[in-house]
Scaffold this active site. Structure first.
Site, mmCIF file in Angstrom:
data_model
loop_
_atom_site.group_PDB
_atom_site.id
_atom_site.type_symbol
_atom_site.label_atom_id
_atom_site.label_comp_id
_atom_site.label_asym_id
_atom_site.label_seq_id
_atom_site.Cartn_x
_atom_site.Cartn_y
_atom_site.Cartn_z
ATOM 1 N N GLU A 241 26.349 22.648 -3.424
ATOM 2 C CA GLU A 241 26.883 22.993 -2.098
ATOM 3 C C GLU A 241 25.993 24.009 -1.413
ATOM 4 O OE1 GLU A 241 30.891 24.414 -2.431
ATOM 5 O OE2 GLU A 241 31.479 22.789 -3.773
ATOM 6 N N LYS B 227 25.088 27.407 0.201
ATOM 7 C CA LYS B 227 25.623 28.758 0.001
ATOM 8 C C LYS B 227 25.737 29.412 1.369
ATOM 9 C CE LYS B 227 24.975 32.885 -2.842
ATOM 10 N NZ LYS B 227 25.320 33.879 -1.862
ATOM 11 N N ARG C 244 33.672 36.078 1.635
ATOM 12 C CA ARG C 244 34.467 35.266 0.712
ATOM 13 C C ARG C 244 35.930 35.527 0.995
ATOM 14 N NH1 ARG C 244 33.437 33.780 -4.792
ATOM 15 N NH2 ARG C 244 35.002 32.232 -5.379
ATOM 16 N N GLU D 25 34.622 30.527 2.413
ATOM 17 C CA GLU D 25 33.814 31.582 3.020
ATOM 18 C C GLU D 25 34.001 31.555 4.537
ATOM 19 O OE1 GLU D 25 31.678 33.183 0.695
ATOM 20 O OE2 GLU D 25 30.197 34.182 1.962
ATOM 21 N N LYS E 277 24.183 30.046 -8.667
ATOM 22 C CA LYS E 277 23.627 30.102 -7.313
ATOM 23 C C LYS E 277 22.110 30.143 -7.353
ATOM 24 C CE LYS E 277 24.186 35.053 -7.383
ATOM 25 N NZ LYS E 277 25.093 36.153 -7.261
HETATM 26 P P1 AMP Z 1 26.435 36.519 -4.401
HETATM 27 O O1 AMP Z 1 27.299 37.232 -3.392
HETATM 28 O O2 AMP Z 1 24.984 36.500 -4.050
HETATM 29 O O3 AMP Z 1 26.740 36.944 -5.816
HETATM 30 O O4 AMP Z 1 26.833 34.961 -4.367
HETATM 31 C C1 AMP Z 1 28.095 34.487 -4.663
HETATM 32 C C2 AMP Z 1 28.854 34.329 -3.394
HETATM 33 O O5 AMP Z 1 28.366 33.235 -2.625
HETATM 34 C C3 AMP Z 1 30.301 33.973 -3.577
HETATM 35 O O6 AMP Z 1 31.065 35.087 -3.900
HETATM 36 C C4 AMP Z 1 30.667 33.403 -2.224
HETATM 37 O O7 AMP Z 1 31.096 34.454 -1.372
HETATM 38 C C5 AMP Z 1 29.364 32.885 -1.673
HETATM 39 N N1 AMP Z 1 29.343 31.431 -1.421
HETATM 40 C C6 AMP Z 1 28.811 30.879 -0.324
HETATM 41 N N2 AMP Z 1 28.909 29.562 -0.341
HETATM 42 C C7 AMP Z 1 29.536 29.223 -1.500
HETATM 43 C C8 AMP Z 1 29.925 27.992 -2.074
HETATM 44 N N3 AMP Z 1 29.675 26.815 -1.484
HETATM 45 N N4 AMP Z 1 30.560 28.046 -3.279
HETATM 46 C C9 AMP Z 1 30.800 29.226 -3.895
HETATM 47 N N5 AMP Z 1 30.454 30.422 -3.389
HETATM 48 C C10 AMP Z 1 29.820 30.432 -2.199
#
Ligand code: AMP
Length: 568
Positions: free
Chosen positions: A266, A268, A273, A317, A434
């Site tokens: 998916e 990002k 969130r 999100e 991610k």
């Molecule tokens: P990070 O904040 O860099 O640790 O990345 C994780 C965050 O990416 C999650 O907590 C979500 O807020 C965000 N995110 C954005 N798109 C997605 C998605 N398609 N699936 C899951 N998380 C996502």
């Protein structure tokens, strides 16, 4: 004559218990003191309040719309007034302790011992009727209800009333500590869970599992007491912890983390969130730290009310979005500070990527594939909501291609997910990975700030920031680039309002504002107390959605330092 001790529901007892926990370094002793105290709270309401306070929160997550919102400056004014103290006196104690609650305790104690009569009868003689836990909670609730014009004056008045009922300086200390989220008594959530387990003869694993789902230790404590931990379950309108993602450095390395092919990949999204809950037509939005953020996004609340389906919890999100394109993340952050109210200036879209609960059933244990099928069968009422862009991928090449596509469209990268995985609240497992392919960034908190030079004279534009190490903060750098003029103007106002000590050109501020900073490298340095300094740091963005508990720690700084090929 026998001197009666405080009754269990008295706030005095709570304060004494916290002091006793802080006084010992032994984990076992902390757990013992706390479990005995919790077991002694025979009323469920008191138990819930005490555990909530001990977990560092004013209210149980999801139960209150507005936080108590009592700033440092409000408290400072009240303290100066009720103790008849000058700013310099309070500042001296503040510098000694680093938190306003402990400073207040010392100021009161000093005023009593010097008995100069200036404390406006602050501390009652013992044996009078004393404050109970529920009275303190009631005051906090009233503080949260006080909004709008003159709310700060009203809050000051309520606080004066509350402080006039204490019988021990330590009570005043903990009132301030709770309100400023600065409990710091050496009690991490893990120890609190262990104390609950011990108090009610339950296993720590059962307590932890229930707490991951309920996200409310106060509620879990009550369930534990009544042998109802198995009833811990999701319920719409009550937040749960979010599932977190692991990191993959390259498409190949990410691919290797998965046991089975294909996976869902998916985009990002770079936003906030948020869980969207709906039950009986009511809608609530919760952010990552379980705060209720519904009021900031009224158009999303209205849109969600139009969904035919009811009794559900989405995970997704909120992004700034218009005309089919993502907009700057900064716009969204400014809506959280209510600087931009209008959905015209900062339009949003809610990108849904999961369904945790539907029509009476928790879907946490269902495989992701099934949750996806179900959620994507729902009809969404308007453009304010959509589903995340999602595709099946079965090779590193396909992942790389989708990654480039995502970046080209202005998104942040990808999150790749295992089709068969359950939803695990609060856990960072290998089931979601991610891919960002950028130099690492650090989430830091601003601890001091300085006025700028040149065209930035008159605004506070230089920020010294820190990461955490246990309960301490360690400075790792100073940055002045990356923010827009509008953001600097917001920051100037915040820095002034959170000033602890004003040295003219420089201000020490309450550690509150979280920044995400990028940098070229990390070097060893004796310039800062961490022993490290960021090279060419720049502010990527202000994170009003994050709180100090969520900043990065020294471990991460050291890890990035170690991973650098060339050490500076
Ligand atoms: P990070 O904040 O860099 O640790 O990345 C994780 C965050 O990416 C999650 O907590 C979500 O807020 C965000 N995110 C954005 N798109 C997605 C998605 N398609 N699936 C899951 N998380 C996502």
């Amino acid at each position: 004559m026998n001197v009666p001790g405080p009754a269990n529901d008295e706030f005095r007892k709570f304060a004494q218990t916290c002091d006793a926990i802080k006084a010992t370094r032994s984990k076992l002793e902390k757990i013992k003191i706390l479990s005995e105290y919790l077991a002694s709270l025979t009323d469920d309401k008191d138990l819930k309040i005490a555990v909530t306070f001990l977990s560092g929160r004013v209210f149980p997550p999801g139960e209150i719309e507005q936080e108590a919102n009592v700033g440092y400056s409000t408290l400072w004014n009240v303290i100066a007034d009720i103790t008849n103290s000058k700013d310099v006196e309070i500042s001296a104690y503040y510098r000694k302790h680093g938190d306003l609650g402990s400073a207040l305790e010392d100021v009161i104690a000093e005023k009593i011992s010097s008995s100069n009569g200036g404390t406006k009868q602050l501390v009652h003689t013992l044996f009078q009727k004393t404050l109970t836990l529920s009275e303190v909670y009631g005051h906090f609730f009233q503080l949260s209800k006080s909004v709008g014009v003159h709310s700060q004056e009203r809050k000051q008045q309520m606080l004066r009333g509350l402080f006039s009922n204490i019988s021990l300086p330590a009570e005043a200390k903990y009132i301030v500590k709770i309100l400023t989220n600065e409990m710091r008594i050496g009690l991490v959530e893990g120890l609190l869970e262990e104390a609950i387990a011990k108090a009610f003869s339950k296993t720590i694993a059962d307590i932890r599992m229930a707490n991951l789902i309920e996200a409310s230790p106060g509620l879990v404590a009550i369930q534990a007491r009544h042998g109802k931990l198995h009833e811990a379950k999701l319920a719409p309108l009550r937040p749960t912890n979010f599932m977190l993602a692991d990191t993959g450095d390259t498409a190949e390395l990410l691919f290797e983390k998965f046991k089975s092919v294909p996976m869902y990949s998916e985009y990002k999204y770079d936003g906030i969130r948020s869980q969207l809950h709906k039950r009986d037509g009511a809608v609530k939005l919760f952010s990552r730290n379980l705060a209720d953020v519904t009021r900031f996004f009224p158009e999303l609340e209205a849109g969600a009310k139009k969904i035919e389906a009811d009794d559900l919890i989405f995970d997704g999100e909120i992004i700034a979005y218009s005309d089919g394109k993502p907009l700057s993340f900064q716009l969204l952050q400014r809506r959280l500070r209510k600087i931009i109210h209008s959905d015209q200036d900062a339009p949003i879209k809610y990108m849904i990527f999961d369904l945790l609960y539907f029509k009476g059933d928790s879907l946490l244990q269902e495989p992701f594939r099934k949750r996806v099928e179900l959620v994507r069968s729902l009809r969404l009422p308007s453009d304010i909501m959509g589903f995340s862009e999602q595709r099946l991928v079965s090779s590193p090449k396909e992942i790389s291609e989708m990654f480039v596509e995502s970046k080209t469209l202005g998104y942040e990268g990808l999150v790749v997910k295992d089709l068969s995985s359950p939803y695990t609240p609060g856990r960072r497992g290998g089931n979601w990975v991610k891919l960002k392919k950028e130099l690492d960034t650090l989430d830091v908190v601003v601890v001091a700030a300085e006025y700028g030079h040149g065209k930035r004279v008159g605004v506070i534009s230089d920020y010294t920031f820190a990461v955490k190490e246990g309960q301490d903060l360690k400075i790792v750098g100073k940055a002045y680039s990356g923010l827009t003029d509008a953001e600097i103007s917001d920051m100037t106002e915040i820095m002034k309002n959170t000033t602890i000590q004003d040295q003219g050109y420089r201000r020490t501020v309450k550690p509150e504002v979280v920044l995400e900073v990028a940098f070229d490298a990390i070097q060893k340095s004796d310039r800062h107390d961490s022993g490290f300094a960021l090279r060419f740091p720049r502010i990527k963005r202000i994170r009003y959605d994050k709180s100090i508990g969520e900043i990065d720690d020294m471990e991460k700084v050291k890890k990035i330092y170690e991973a650098q090929k060339v050490k500076i």
